[in-house]
Write a protein that holds these residues in place. Structure first.
Motif, mmCIF file in Angstrom:
data_model
loop_
_atom_site.group_PDB
_atom_site.id
_atom_site.type_symbol
_atom_site.label_atom_id
_atom_site.label_comp_id
_atom_site.label_asym_id
_atom_site.label_seq_id
_atom_site.Cartn_x
_atom_site.Cartn_y
_atom_site.Cartn_z
ATOM 1 N N HIS A 130 1.129 -0.991 0.022
ATOM 2 C CA HIS A 130 -0.053 -0.156 0.048
ATOM 3 C C HIS A 130 0.657 0.466 0.183
ATOM 4 O O HIS A 130 1.894 1.472 0.838
ATOM 5 C CB HIS A 130 -1.023 -0.321 1.136
ATOM 6 C CG HIS A 130 -2.230 0.831 1.563
ATOM 7 N ND1 HIS A 130 -2.043 2.320 1.478
ATOM 8 C CD2 HIS A 130 -3.044 1.071 1.060
ATOM 9 C CE1 HIS A 130 -2.593 2.475 1.570
ATOM 10 N NE2 HIS A 130 -4.171 1.635 1.094
ATOM 11 N N ASP A 131 0.621 2.164 -0.476
ATOM 12 C CA ASP A 131 1.155 3.461 -0.674
ATOM 13 C C ASP A 131 1.395 4.033 0.647
ATOM 14 O O ASP A 131 2.659 4.453 0.817
ATOM 15 C CB ASP A 131 0.583 4.718 -1.868
ATOM 16 C CG ASP A 131 0.296 4.048 -3.230
ATOM 17 O OD1 ASP A 131 1.354 3.898 -3.194
ATOM 18 O OD2 ASP A 131 -0.402 4.542 -3.415
ATOM 19 N N ARG A 133 -0.321 2.836 4.087
ATOM 20 C CA ARG A 133 -0.414 2.328 5.220
ATOM 21 C C ARG A 133 -0.093 0.319 5.278
ATOM 22 O O ARG A 133 0.066 0.160 4.002
ATOM 23 C CB ARG A 133 -2.165 2.034 5.301
ATOM 24 C CG ARG A 133 -3.069 3.106 5.015
ATOM 25 C CD ARG A 133 -5.008 2.944 4.736
ATOM 26 N NE ARG A 133 -5.238 4.392 5.952
ATOM 27 C CZ ARG A 133 -5.986 4.405 5.359
ATOM 28 N NH1 ARG A 133 -7.070 4.083 4.519
ATOM 29 N NH2 ARG A 133 -7.206 5.128 5.740
ATOM 30 N N VAL A 193 -1.147 -7.061 4.525
ATOM 31 C CA VAL A 193 -0.206 -5.914 3.803
ATOM 32 C C VAL A 193 0.694 -5.107 4.273
ATOM 33 O O VAL A 193 0.617 -4.311 5.215
ATOM 34 C CB VAL A 193 -1.771 -4.348 3.106
ATOM 35 C CG1 VAL A 193 -1.197 -3.988 2.087
ATOM 36 C CG2 VAL A 193 -3.170 -6.008 2.524
ATOM 37 N N TYR A 199 -8.013 1.458 1.314
ATOM 38 C CA TYR A 199 -7.151 0.259 1.766
ATOM 39 C C TYR A 199 -6.941 -0.098 0.561
ATOM 40 O O TYR A 199 -6.201 -1.570 0.777
ATOM 41 C CB TYR A 199 -8.155 -0.826 2.847
ATOM 42 C CG TYR A 199 -8.040 0.360 4.425
ATOM 43 C CD1 TYR A 199 -7.048 -0.653 5.171
ATOM 44 C CD2 TYR A 199 -8.691 1.024 4.648
ATOM 45 C CE1 TYR A 199 -7.041 0.577 6.660
ATOM 46 C CE2 TYR A 199 -9.118 1.248 5.694
ATOM 47 C CZ TYR A 199 -7.560 1.206 7.037
ATOM 48 O OH TYR A 199 -8.059 1.465 8.557
ATOM 49 N N VAL A 246 -5.205 -1.678 -2.800
ATOM 50 C CA VAL A 246 -4.405 -1.613 -3.109
ATOM 51 C C VAL A 246 -4.944 -1.758 -4.412
ATOM 52 O O VAL A 246 -4.988 -3.113 -5.571
ATOM 53 C CB VAL A 246 -3.776 -3.136 -2.691
ATOM 54 C CG1 VAL A 246 -1.629 -2.937 -3.771
ATOM 55 C CG2 VAL A 246 -3.450 -2.760 -1.083
#
Length: 270
Positions: free
Chosen positions: A200-201, A203, A220, A256, A258
């Motif tokens: 994730h960018d 989180r 993640v 949230y 992806v």
């Protein structure tokens, strides 16, 4: 397609419509619980253990069972594989001859990649996976791998005895991070090739994955922290790529998703 199926497939579009969000969520939960052959996700959790504890008892937890060990993953090369193929092939040209395939199931990538990569004569390719998968992999290898270059282990620490650590679509299922795994090793691999990993960018979180045969806790990671943790273990990032078309969608959870999975190549400094 009836109207309920339409809501189920387009659950994200109904988030702001009064009354339909709860209907859509119930429909999706039913689909998640009764999933047969999709790859579905549900919920946000603070830890791997919490995600695992949330799993319904109607199916096994994780891949350590016969049905999950026998999932017929195709031993074919997809467009997502080519960056990993490049870096593994480059590794062999540089003289590296041992690969620890972390979470490599029955040796799917070994069988697929040997058709396009000139494996070195002394190659030792070891899949590290859960016991049920290891047992089945060894059975199949007796027939499919007459050269005897494919091996299996349940021990993460085997990575210390291999020059390349390869993780394709597996880090998300592990109870420990890549950095934590590296901390266990007396000798760290010279190269790490990661592919098909949900990054994730911003989180880091856990969710629950329904694979049809079982439920799995699913990790993640946040991009910057993931890279920084590997660098802190003595590695330099050589390459990074996207896996377009491979994504994670979490219905009824804002921010949230992806959009694409990621891949990396790291080399040990010095």
């Amino acid at each position: 397609m009836n109207w309920l199926e339409s809501i189920d497939r387009n659950v994200g579009r109904w988030k702001t419509v009064p009354g339909l969000r709860s209907v859509a969520k119930r429909r999706y939960v039913s689909r998640f619980l009764n999933n047969v052959d999709d790859n579905l996700f549900f919920g946000i959790f603070d830890s791997f253990d919490a995600a695992a504890a949330s799993a319904p008892k109607s199916r096994p937890l994780g891949y350590d069972n016969d049905d999950s060990a026998n999932i017929p993953y195709a031993s074919t090369i997809t467009p997502h594989d080519y960056p990993a193929v490049f870096w593994l092939n480059q590794s062999f040209h540089e003289g590296l001859q041992s690969v620890l395939d972390l979470g490599g199931h029955l040796g799917v990538k070994y069988y697929a990649f040997r058709r396009v990569i000139g494996f070195p004569p002394g190659l030792r390719w070891t899949v590290c996976d859960v016991p049920a998968v290891v047992r089945r992999g060894r059975e199949l290898a007796r027939v499919r791998d007459p050269d005897g270059r494919l091996h299996f282990t349940e021990d993460y620490d085997e990575a210390a005895r291999h020059e390349v650590l390869f993780a394709s679509g597996s880090l998300q299922y592990l109870p420990l991070t890549l950095a934590e795994l590296l901390d266990r090793l007396a000798t760290k691999p010279r190269r790490i090739v990661v592919n098909l990993t949900p990054i994730h960018d911003s989180r880091a979180f856990f969710t629950l994955n329904s694979i049809g045969t079982a439920f799995c806790a699913y990790r993640v990671q946040a991009r910057e922290r993931f890279i920084d943790e590997v660098r802190a273990r003595g590695y330099v990032k050589r390459d990074e790529w996207q896996n377009p078309g491979k994504s994670l969608h979490l219905p009824c959870e804002d921010g949230y998703d992806v959009e694409h999975y990621s891949g990396f190549c790291f080399d040990r400094e010095g």
